[in-house]
Design a protein around this motif. Structure first.
Motif, PDB file in Angstrom:
ATOM      1  N   ILE A  34       0.853  -1.236   0.102  1.00 27.44           N
ATOM      2  CA  ILE A  34       0.031  -0.004  -0.128  1.00 27.44           C
ATOM      3  C   ILE A  34       1.053   1.013  -0.094  1.00 27.44           C
ATOM      4  O   ILE A  34       0.561   2.274  -0.629  1.00 27.44           O
ATOM      5  CB  ILE A  34      -0.904  -0.101   1.151  1.00 27.44           C
ATOM      6  CG1 ILE A  34      -2.019  -1.147   1.060  1.00 27.44           C
ATOM      7  CG2 ILE A  34      -1.722   1.357   1.468  1.00 27.44           C
ATOM      8  CD1 ILE A  34      -2.589  -1.411   2.254  1.00 27.44           C
ATOM      9  N   VAL A  35       1.804   1.387   0.922  1.00 25.91           N
ATOM     10  CA  VAL A  35       2.852   2.530   0.895  1.00 25.91           C
ATOM     11  C   VAL A  35       3.633   2.657  -0.472  1.00 25.91           C
ATOM     12  O   VAL A  35       3.504   3.933  -0.952  1.00 25.91           O
ATOM     13  CB  VAL A  35       3.747   2.235   1.981  1.00 25.91           C
ATOM     14  CG1 VAL A  35       4.968   3.306   1.832  1.00 25.91           C
ATOM     15  CG2 VAL A  35       3.210   2.327   3.281  1.00 25.91           C
ATOM     16  N   CYS A  36       3.835   1.616  -1.055  1.00 29.70           N
ATOM     17  CA  CYS A  36       4.763   1.629  -2.422  1.00 29.70           C
ATOM     18  C   CYS A  36       3.628   1.987  -3.663  1.00 29.70           C
ATOM     19  O   CYS A  36       3.965   2.951  -4.450  1.00 29.70           O
ATOM     20  CB  CYS A  36       5.335   0.485  -2.730  1.00 29.70           C
ATOM     21  SG  CYS A  36       6.734   0.137  -1.593  1.00 29.70           S
ATOM     22  N   GLY A  37       2.386   1.638  -3.429  1.00 25.15           N
ATOM     23  CA  GLY A  37       1.480   1.791  -4.586  1.00 25.15           C
ATOM     24  C   GLY A  37       0.891   3.266  -4.378  1.00 25.15           C
ATOM     25  O   GLY A  37       0.822   3.899  -5.422  1.00 25.15           O
ATOM     26  N   ARG A  38       0.530   3.786  -3.182  1.00 26.89           N
ATOM     27  CA  ARG A  38      -0.196   5.230  -2.958  1.00 26.89           C
ATOM     28  C   ARG A  38       0.856   6.043  -3.057  1.00 26.89           C
ATOM     29  O   ARG A  38       0.329   7.144  -3.308  1.00 26.89           O
ATOM     30  CB  ARG A  38      -0.983   4.697  -1.881  1.00 26.89           C
ATOM     31  CG  ARG A  38      -2.129   3.737  -1.861  1.00 26.89           C
ATOM     32  CD  ARG A  38      -3.073   4.239  -2.818  1.00 26.89           C
ATOM     33  NE  ARG A  38      -4.193   3.257  -3.062  1.00 26.89           N
ATOM     34  CZ  ARG A  38      -4.972   3.341  -3.955  1.00 26.89           C
ATOM     35  NH1 ARG A  38      -4.760   3.520  -5.147  1.00 26.89           N
ATOM     36  NH2 ARG A  38      -6.141   2.404  -3.954  1.00 26.89           N
ATOM     37  N   PHE A  39       2.131   5.974  -2.566  1.00 29.66           N
ATOM     38  CA  PHE A  39       3.187   7.032  -2.596  1.00 29.66           C
ATOM     39  C   PHE A  39       3.833   7.018  -3.861  1.00 29.66           C
ATOM     40  O   PHE A  39       4.285   7.873  -4.207  1.00 29.66           O
ATOM     41  CB  PHE A  39       4.056   6.827  -1.645  1.00 29.66           C
ATOM     42  CG  PHE A  39       3.657   7.625  -0.347  1.00 29.66           C
ATOM     43  CD1 PHE A  39       3.193   8.965   0.021  1.00 29.66           C
ATOM     44  CD2 PHE A  39       4.201   6.865   0.983  1.00 29.66           C
ATOM     45  CE1 PHE A  39       2.805   9.333   1.109  1.00 29.66           C
ATOM     46  CE2 PHE A  39       4.001   7.310   2.150  1.00 29.66           C
ATOM     47  CZ  PHE A  39       3.238   8.543   2.177  1.00 29.66           C
ATOM     48  N   GLY A  40       3.387   5.956  -4.725  1.00 27.30           N
ATOM     49  CA  GLY A  40       4.187   5.840  -5.988  1.00 27.30           C
ATOM     50  C   GLY A  40       3.012   6.158  -7.201  1.00 27.30           C
ATOM     51  O   GLY A  40       2.592   7.055  -7.202  1.00 27.30           O
TER      52      GLY A  40
END
Length: 127
Positions: free
Chosen positions: A115-121
């Motif tokens: 989630i962190v990588c996808g939503r910040f990415g």
């Protein structure tokens, strides 16, 4: 990919809600008697309730900002905080020799990292 991120957030929300409700409303002695609850024997009721409240807030932060479109950046921020919580849980369960629970916490950590990588990415909310 957006759908996978929403599903991951939904799964973590369910986990956080279940853990938060149990830690907030089930007495510490009863939690300690359950499998995986041995860690509660060495801490106070206030600490257990605080963790429960943090998990309930995480459940809210993983879904509500994205659904309402209000401060959607809070979704990956909450997921990053969940990673920190899972690291602590893994250390605690590892010290108690509960390696199955360490593995389960690692799965939750991986979902939060996704989630962190996808939503910040490449797939931010609100863009």
């Amino acid at each position: 990919m957006n759908l996978a991120l929403w599903i991951s957030a939904g799964l973590l929300t369910a986990v956080a809600m279940a853990g938060g409700l149990s830690k907030t409303f089930i007495p510490r002695a009863r939690l300690a008697a359950q499998h995986g609850g041995e860690w509660t024997r060495d801490v106070g009721q206030g600490f257990v309730r605080t963790l429960g409240i943090l998990e309930l807030l995480a459940a809210i932060g993983l879904i509500v900002p994205g659904v309402l479109g209000i401060a959607p950046v809070m979704v990956p921020v909450t997921a990053a905080c969940w990673i920190a919580l899972m690291i602590g849980a893994m250390i605690t369960h590892g010290r108690l020799g509960q390696f199955g629970l360490v593995l389960l916490n690692a799965v939750y950590l991986a979902l939060a990292l996704f989630i962190v990588c996808g939503r910040f990415g490449p797939w931010p909310l609100g863009s």
